[in-house]
Design an enzyme around this catalytic site. Structure first.
Site, mmCIF file in Angstrom:
data_model
loop_
_atom_site.group_PDB
_atom_site.id
_atom_site.type_symbol
_atom_site.label_atom_id
_atom_site.label_comp_id
_atom_site.label_asym_id
_atom_site.label_seq_id
_atom_site.Cartn_x
_atom_site.Cartn_y
_atom_site.Cartn_z
ATOM 1 C CB THR A 132 -0.926 0.037 1.244
ATOM 2 O OG1 THR A 132 -0.097 -0.113 2.408
ATOM 3 C CG2 THR A 132 -1.970 -1.058 1.204
ATOM 4 C CD GLU A 171 18.439 8.674 6.566
ATOM 5 O OE1 GLU A 171 18.665 8.798 7.771
ATOM 6 O OE2 GLU A 171 18.600 9.601 5.759
ATOM 7 C CB THR A 226 17.539 3.125 3.588
ATOM 8 O OG1 THR A 226 17.701 4.541 3.664
ATOM 9 C CG2 THR A 226 17.742 2.553 4.980
ATOM 10 C CE LYS A 283 13.954 0.232 6.293
ATOM 11 N NZ LYS A 283 13.310 -0.622 5.301
ATOM 12 C CE1 TYR A 340 13.282 3.603 7.515
ATOM 13 C CE2 TYR A 340 15.237 4.860 6.912
ATOM 14 C CZ TYR A 340 14.191 4.031 6.564
ATOM 15 O OH TYR A 340 14.048 3.634 5.246
HETATM 16 P P1 NAP Z 1 6.034 4.123 2.439
HETATM 17 O O1 NAP Z 1 5.354 4.823 1.313
HETATM 18 O O2 NAP Z 1 6.098 4.755 3.773
HETATM 19 O O3 NAP Z 1 5.333 2.680 2.576
HETATM 20 C C1 NAP Z 1 5.594 1.854 3.674
HETATM 21 C C2 NAP Z 1 4.702 0.631 3.591
HETATM 22 O O4 NAP Z 1 4.985 -0.219 4.701
HETATM 23 C C3 NAP Z 1 3.197 0.930 3.641
HETATM 24 O O5 NAP Z 1 2.537 0.014 2.802
HETATM 25 C C4 NAP Z 1 2.865 0.647 5.092
HETATM 26 O O6 NAP Z 1 1.513 0.293 5.310
HETATM 27 C C5 NAP Z 1 3.743 -0.553 5.344
HETATM 28 N N1 NAP Z 1 4.028 -0.812 6.758
HETATM 29 C C6 NAP Z 1 4.526 0.026 7.685
HETATM 30 N N2 NAP Z 1 4.685 -0.607 8.866
HETATM 31 C C7 NAP Z 1 4.274 -1.876 8.665
HETATM 32 C C8 NAP Z 1 4.180 -3.014 9.496
HETATM 33 N N3 NAP Z 1 4.546 -2.985 10.774
HETATM 34 N N4 NAP Z 1 3.699 -4.166 8.975
HETATM 35 C C9 NAP Z 1 3.301 -4.226 7.681
HETATM 36 N N5 NAP Z 1 3.354 -3.172 6.846
HETATM 37 C C10 NAP Z 1 3.833 -2.017 7.336
HETATM 38 O O7 NAP Z 1 7.530 3.762 2.034
HETATM 39 P P2 NAP Z 1 8.235 3.726 0.585
HETATM 40 O O8 NAP Z 1 8.770 5.087 0.307
HETATM 41 O O9 NAP Z 1 7.366 3.052 -0.374
HETATM 42 O O10 NAP Z 1 9.512 2.819 0.903
HETATM 43 C C11 NAP Z 1 9.463 1.409 0.760
HETATM 44 C C12 NAP Z 1 10.587 0.791 1.564
HETATM 45 O O11 NAP Z 1 11.837 1.283 1.110
HETATM 46 C C13 NAP Z 1 10.551 1.103 3.052
HETATM 47 O O12 NAP Z 1 11.047 -0.029 3.729
HETATM 48 C C14 NAP Z 1 11.517 2.258 3.202
HETATM 49 O O13 NAP Z 1 12.044 2.278 4.520
HETATM 50 C C15 NAP Z 1 12.548 1.910 2.174
HETATM 51 N N6 NAP Z 1 13.266 3.015 1.550
HETATM 52 C C16 NAP Z 1 12.571 4.073 1.023
HETATM 53 C C17 NAP Z 1 13.274 5.082 0.384
HETATM 54 C C18 NAP Z 1 12.549 6.265 -0.243
HETATM 55 O O14 NAP Z 1 13.197 7.309 -0.450
HETATM 56 N N7 NAP Z 1 11.274 6.144 -0.587
HETATM 57 C C19 NAP Z 1 14.667 5.002 0.269
HETATM 58 C C20 NAP Z 1 15.322 3.905 0.802
HETATM 59 C C21 NAP Z 1 14.615 2.903 1.425
HETATM 60 P P3 NAP Z 1 0.368 1.416 5.509
HETATM 61 O O15 NAP Z 1 0.018 1.885 4.111
HETATM 62 O O16 NAP Z 1 -0.719 0.640 6.155
HETATM 63 O O17 NAP Z 1 0.946 2.499 6.349
HETATM 64 O O1 F7E Z 2 13.982 14.451 4.693
HETATM 65 C C1 F7E Z 2 15.069 17.831 5.582
HETATM 66 C C2 F7E Z 2 15.323 16.732 6.582
HETATM 67 O O2 F7E Z 2 11.988 13.203 5.521
HETATM 68 C C3 F7E Z 2 14.973 14.839 3.773
HETATM 69 C C4 F7E Z 2 12.832 8.226 3.584
HETATM 70 O O3 F7E Z 2 12.179 7.783 2.417
HETATM 71 O O4 F7E Z 2 14.852 8.772 2.405
HETATM 72 C C5 F7E Z 2 13.834 9.297 3.230
HETATM 73 O O5 F7E Z 2 14.385 9.821 4.440
HETATM 74 C C6 F7E Z 2 15.769 16.015 4.321
HETATM 75 C C7 F7E Z 2 16.252 15.832 5.762
HETATM 76 O O6 F7E Z 2 13.618 12.108 3.922
HETATM 77 C C8 F7E Z 2 11.807 19.231 6.326
HETATM 78 O O7 F7E Z 2 15.887 17.241 7.769
HETATM 79 C C9 F7E Z 2 13.797 19.965 5.989
HETATM 80 O O8 F7E Z 2 17.558 16.301 5.865
HETATM 81 O O9 F7E Z 2 12.134 13.834 3.091
HETATM 82 P P1 F7E Z 2 12.822 13.414 4.317
HETATM 83 P P2 F7E Z 2 14.860 11.340 4.566
HETATM 84 O O10 F7E Z 2 15.005 11.640 6.004
HETATM 85 O O11 F7E Z 2 16.032 11.593 3.696
HETATM 86 C C10 F7E Z 2 15.612 7.708 2.999
HETATM 87 C C11 F7E Z 2 16.630 7.236 1.984
HETATM 88 C C12 F7E Z 2 14.752 6.626 3.566
HETATM 89 O O12 F7E Z 2 15.168 5.468 3.620
HETATM 90 C C13 F7E Z 2 13.518 7.039 4.276
HETATM 91 O O13 F7E Z 2 12.600 5.963 4.351
HETATM 92 O O14 F7E Z 2 14.909 17.152 4.345
HETATM 93 N N1 F7E Z 2 13.850 18.612 5.858
HETATM 94 N N2 F7E Z 2 12.564 20.351 6.270
HETATM 95 C C14 F7E Z 2 12.625 18.131 6.054
HETATM 96 N N3 F7E Z 2 12.149 16.877 6.017
HETATM 97 C C15 F7E Z 2 10.808 16.692 6.246
HETATM 98 N N4 F7E Z 2 10.311 15.428 6.216
HETATM 99 N N5 F7E Z 2 9.982 17.746 6.533
HETATM 100 C C16 F7E Z 2 10.424 19.039 6.593
HETATM 101 O O15 F7E Z 2 9.669 19.970 6.840
#
Ligand code: NAP
Ligand code: F7E
Length: 348
Positions: free
Chosen positions: A12, A138, A136, A167, A163
């Site tokens: 989702t 991160e 990630t 991870k 987080y």
């Molecule tokens: P997202 O939009 O936040 O989606 C997270 C999904 O995980 C949702 O379907 C959520 O369900 C489900 N979920 C959360 N907690 C759960 C639990 N305890 N049990 C079962 N399902 C659960 O994340 P995304 O951006 O698609 O990212 C996908 C994956 O890649 C994540 O693991 C994220 O940490 C990782 N990642 C993302 C990025 C990025 O920039 N997008 C980069 C690197 C890694 P609900 O819809 O019910 O909330």
């Molecule tokens: O923040 C700065 C904040 O929350 C990016 C996730 O998908 O990518 C994501 O994590 C930057 C940070 O993403 C705001 O401080 C400023 O430096 O969009 P973000 P993230 O923390 O990089 C990684 C790869 C993942 O794995 C994660 O799942 O932006 N920032 N002002 C802000 N960030 C947010 N959210 N909101 C603000 O108002």
């Protein structure tokens, strides 16, 4: 022989929905894990909801029994399958929120992966399953401690949030199960990626949604946190293709997916606002800094410390050379194109 079976957690979410779409197009039978919620949480998969090849099951990564039950059901339904692709995308994925719910984040993002790997073994699927773990950028966290200026599969990790630390556990347990039990298990070390399905509280989406509200006159400002951190941001649609490619290889391995281009949040704001005719300039310092439109003098961007993190990841820039060479994967979307698509949708 039934070889196009897949189980996706996080279906989702942003990536899960694009991956499900991609695999349905490739004629996979797609099993997806969804969570019970008090309100509808399946908006991102509404358009494929009635596809006969999509089977959704309720569950949660923190509940090992449900993972065993779903895997057993898949095993029973496809007795002659030679391969089961599993993409573990579910996670509490918000870095800032992980400081507020660190224990839950560890349960889902660290132990959830362990429970999943053990469920695969309990079901006797360890030689059939191909496991993708959503690792990630991160993990690199305090990237500068490594001395590197671009981050690859060999750069040491130094996570900076609950987080990132959760991870990191998952990254290593996946590697450990690969080495200990000869499982086909991969880590995709993905740098930031977004798009029009991105959650509303991640920065690039917050910017384009905020811009939309300003353009429509629904608000007079966008309030953000640290605008000096820098990120390498790609398109989720491109990245799910890379995940799939990882599980089509002859042997399991870990890969970085990234665009190799990095921008500060400040620059992202300027780029997005420019698309709607604003020329953002900055005045003041620290929490008093304000972004204003040079043409009209209108003050539009404000800083609030509530959006800052206890520990920040200052920059992330990825080197996806290995993915290019081995997977033949390359990102197709520039940040300009990505923001353009998001601005167009969010400013309607
Ligand atoms: P997202 O939009 O936040 O989606 C997270 C999904 O995980 C949702 O379907 C959520 O369900 C489900 N979920 C959360 N907690 C759960 C639990 N305890 N049990 C079962 N399902 C659960 O994340 P995304 O951006 O698609 O990212 C996908 C994956 O890649 C994540 O693991 C994220 O940490 C990782 N990642 C993302 C990025 C990025 O920039 N997008 C980069 C690197 C890694 P609900 O819809 O019910 O909330
Ligand atoms: O923040 C700065 C904040 O929350 C990016 C996730 O998908 O990518 C994501 O994590 C930057 C940070 O993403 C705001 O401080 C400023 O430096 O969009 P973000 P993230 O923390 O990089 C990684 C790869 C993942 O794995 C994660 O799942 O932006 N920032 N002002 C802000 N960030 C947010 N959210 N909101 C603000 O108002």
């Amino acid at each position: 022989m039934d070889n196009k079976i897949v189980f996706i957690t996080g279906i989702t979410g942003q990536d899960g929905s694009y991956l499900a779409e991609l695999l349905l197009e490739k004629n996979y039978k797609v099993y997806g894990l969804i969570r019970r919620s008090s309100n509808i949480n399946t908006q991102r998969i509404e358009h494929i909801f009635n596809n006969k090849n999509l089977i959704l099951r309720y569950g949660d990564l923190t509940d090992g029994t449900c993972l065993i039950n779903i895997l057993s059901e898949i095993k029973n339904n496809h007795k002659d399958m030679e391969k089961l692709e599993i993409y573990n995308l579910a996670a509490q994925s918000h870095v800032k929120i992980s400081f507020e719910i660190p224990e839950y984040t560890a349960n889902a993002d660290a132990f959830g992966t362990l429970k999943f790997l053990e469920a695969i073994r309990s079901c006797g699927l360890e030689k059939i399953a191909r496991f993708y773990q959503a690792s990630t950028s991160e993990l690199y966290g305090l990237a500068s401690h490594s001395g590197a200026n671009i981050l690859s599969e060999t750069t040491p990790f130094y996570p900076r949030s609950p987080y990132g630390v959760a991870k990191l556990y998952s990254y290593w347990i996946v590697k450990n199960y690969r080495e200990s039990y000869d499982m086909f298990a991969c880590n995709g070390i993905l740098f930031n990626h977004g798009g029009v399905r991105r959650g509303h509280n991640f920065i690039e989406r917050k910017i384009t949604l905020g811009l939309g509200k300003i353009v429509r006159g629904e608000t007079d400002r966008l309030t953000v946190g640290n605008i000096d951190s820098k990120r390498d941001i790609g398109n989720s649609k491109d990245f799910v293709e890379g995940m799939w490619r990882m599980l089509q290889q002859d042997k399991p391995d870990d890969f970085v997916l990234a665009t190799g281009v990095m921008h500060s949040i400040r620059e992202l704001i300027e780029m997005a606002f420019k698309l709607k005719g604003f020329d953002i300039c900055w005045k003041g310092e620290g929490l008093d800094e304000i972004g204003y439109d040079k043409n009209t003098g209108r003050e539009l961007i404000f800083i609030n410390e509530k959006y800052f993190r206890p520990a920040e990841v200052d920059w992330l820039l990825g080197d996806a050379t290995k993915a290019k060479e081995i997977l033949g994967w390359e990102p197709n979307t520039s940040i300009e194109e990505l923001l353009g698509e998001m601005v167009e949708q969010d400013c309607k």
